[in-house]
Scaffold this motif. Sequence first.
Motif, PDB file in Angstrom:
ATOM      1  N   UNK A  60       0.855  -1.188   0.000  1.00  0.00           N
ATOM      2  CA  UNK A  60       0.000   0.000   0.000  1.00  0.00           C
ATOM      3  C   UNK A  60       0.885   1.229   0.000  1.00  0.00           C
ATOM      4  N   UNK A  61       0.665   2.116  -0.976  1.00  0.00           N
ATOM      5  CA  UNK A  61       1.532   3.278  -1.156  1.00  0.00           C
ATOM      6  C   UNK A  61       0.961   4.575  -0.612  1.00  0.00           C
ATOM      7  N   UNK A  62      -0.347   4.627  -0.374  1.00  0.00           N
ATOM      8  CA  UNK A  62      -0.956   5.862   0.120  1.00  0.00           C
ATOM      9  C   UNK A  62      -0.622   5.998   1.598  1.00  0.00           C
ATOM     10  N   UNK A  63       0.024   7.093   2.006  1.00  0.00           N
ATOM     11  CA  UNK A  63       0.448   7.228   3.409  1.00  0.00           C
ATOM     12  C   UNK A  63      -0.675   7.061   4.415  1.00  0.00           C
ATOM     13  N   UNK A  64      -1.825   7.697   4.176  1.00  0.00           N
ATOM     14  CA  UNK A  64      -2.940   7.602   5.127  1.00  0.00           C
ATOM     15  C   UNK A  64      -3.439   6.163   5.228  1.00  0.00           C
ATOM     16  N   UNK A  65      -3.554   5.492   4.092  1.00  0.00           N
ATOM     17  CA  UNK A  65      -4.010   4.100   4.105  1.00  0.00           C
ATOM     18  C   UNK A  65      -2.992   3.203   4.797  1.00  0.00           C
ATOM     19  N   UNK A  66      -1.731   3.439   4.509  1.00  0.00           N
ATOM     20  CA  UNK A  66      -0.675   2.653   5.141  1.00  0.00           C
ATOM     21  C   UNK A  66      -0.686   2.834   6.658  1.00  0.00           C
ATOM     22  N   UNK A  67      -0.945   4.061   7.095  1.00  0.00           N
ATOM     23  CA  UNK A  67      -1.005   4.339   8.530  1.00  0.00           C
ATOM     24  C   UNK A  67      -2.125   3.544   9.197  1.00  0.00           C
ATOM     25  N   UNK A  68      -3.298   3.501   8.555  1.00  0.00           N
ATOM     26  CA  UNK A  68      -4.436   2.766   9.123  1.00  0.00           C
ATOM     27  C   UNK A  68      -4.141   1.272   9.165  1.00  0.00           C
ATOM     28  N   UNK A  69      -3.546   0.763   8.094  1.00  0.00           N
ATOM     29  CA  UNK A  69      -3.215  -0.661   8.055  1.00  0.00           C
ATOM     30  C   UNK A  69      -2.176  -1.016   9.118  1.00  0.00           C
ATOM     31  N   UNK A  70      -1.199  -0.153   9.294  1.00  0.00           N
ATOM     32  CA  UNK A  70      -0.186  -0.394  10.320  1.00  0.00           C
ATOM     33  C   UNK A  70      -0.796  -0.300  11.717  1.00  0.00           C
ATOM     34  N   UNK A  71      -1.767   0.591  11.887  1.00  0.00           N
ATOM     35  CA  UNK A  71      -2.462   0.693  13.167  1.00  0.00           C
ATOM     36  C   UNK A  71      -3.244  -0.592  13.442  1.00  0.00           C
ATOM     37  N   UNK A  72      -3.870  -1.133  12.415  1.00  0.00           N
ATOM     38  CA  UNK A  72      -4.581  -2.400  12.569  1.00  0.00           C
ATOM     39  C   UNK A  72      -3.640  -3.545  12.911  1.00  0.00           C
ATOM     40  N   UNK A  73      -2.441  -3.507  12.317  1.00  0.00           N
ATOM     41  CA  UNK A  73      -1.458  -4.553  12.593  1.00  0.00           C
ATOM     42  C   UNK A  73      -0.913  -4.466  14.011  1.00  0.00           C
ATOM     43  N   UNK A  74      -0.973  -3.273  14.601  1.00  0.00           N
ATOM     44  CA  UNK A  74      -0.456  -3.080  15.957  1.00  0.00           C
ATOM     45  C   UNK A  74      -1.455  -3.482  17.034  1.00  0.00           C
ATOM     46  N   UNK A  75      -2.710  -3.753  16.645  1.00  0.00           N
ATOM     47  CA  UNK A  75      -3.733  -4.121  17.620  1.00  0.00           C
ATOM     48  C   UNK A  75      -3.609  -5.596  18.019  1.00  0.00           C
ATOM     49  N   UNK A  76      -4.087  -5.930  19.197  1.00  0.00           N
ATOM     50  CA  UNK A  76      -4.031  -7.335  19.637  1.00  0.00           C
ATOM     51  C   UNK A  76      -4.824  -8.286  18.746  1.00  0.00           C
ATOM     52  N   UNK A  77      -5.769  -7.723  17.990  1.00  0.00           N
ATOM     53  CA  UNK A  77      -6.607  -8.567  17.124  1.00  0.00           C
ATOM     54  C   UNK A  77      -5.894  -9.014  15.858  1.00  0.00           C
ATOM     55  N   UNK A  78      -4.705  -8.476  15.599  1.00  0.00           N
ATOM     56  CA  UNK A  78      -4.001  -8.762  14.342  1.00  0.00           C
ATOM     57  C   UNK A  78      -3.769 -10.258  14.144  1.00  0.00           C
TER      58      UNK A  78
END
Length: 273
Positions: A195-213
């Motif tokens: 994912x190249x869009x910074x805002x989208x990448x930020x959200x995806x990385x935030x999701x990856x940082x959650x315990x639910x990942x």
Amino acid sequence: MAIPEGFVLPPWYVLALLVLLLAAVVALLWVLEPPVTDETVIAFAPWMMFGSTLHVLYKIDAFPTSIEPLFSAPTVYLTTAIVAGSAWLLGSFLYAAGFQRSIARFVGVSGTAFFTVFAVFTLYHGWMAGTIEPFWPVLSVVITGVVAALAWLGLSLWFTDVAAITGLSGAFVVFSQALDGVTTAVGYDVLGAGEDVPASQFILEAGAALPTYEYVGAGWLFVLVKVVLALVVVGLFADFVREEPRRGRILLGLIAAIGLGPGTHNVLLFVVA
């Protein structure tokens, strides 16, 4: 949100010609002022998908070198807008002459024909290359339908006036953004797409940082954000659509295109590549 990687522009004189052609099409449409209804917005859906198909073909090197810059990003948006706008103009003239019962119908049928031909060519190219993998892309479309239906049902129950005013245009926005969100999530979590869009990448990385990942991946948060934002935008546009229905629906159509275009691009690219 997945967008085409890299910007490749054609020679300046080709780009200038495209800009002039688009300006001419827009000017003629401005003068004619064809009606813009829910049906008109939906009729342009296959044209949005057609543009995505052109870019997928560009990515898999299906075009001759001499014309392929026309289908790179962002030039493919100009190319698609010119063809789709010309179809709208032609439909308007045919309707005025009594050869068509509906402008929207002509736009939708012609767009479907263009999309179908080029989508089949895309699938054929993938088939010949032995790279067809339809399972996850098809599943992402099914999931999108469920997510969008539930989201629109919730909006209809709690904000009935918003759903009634925006109608099919509003539902189209929600579906389109959901498609972009779901396909991006599937690509990121399952298929290893970047994912190249910074805002989208930020959200995806935030999701990856959650315990639910570990259990559901990172993409669910991206889908949630996309759908919620789509519902909020539809809600904010309700008054504008009621007061300025033509302009309001045009803007809703453009917002839908921002989701449907990348979403369709993701689906086709995942199928053939």
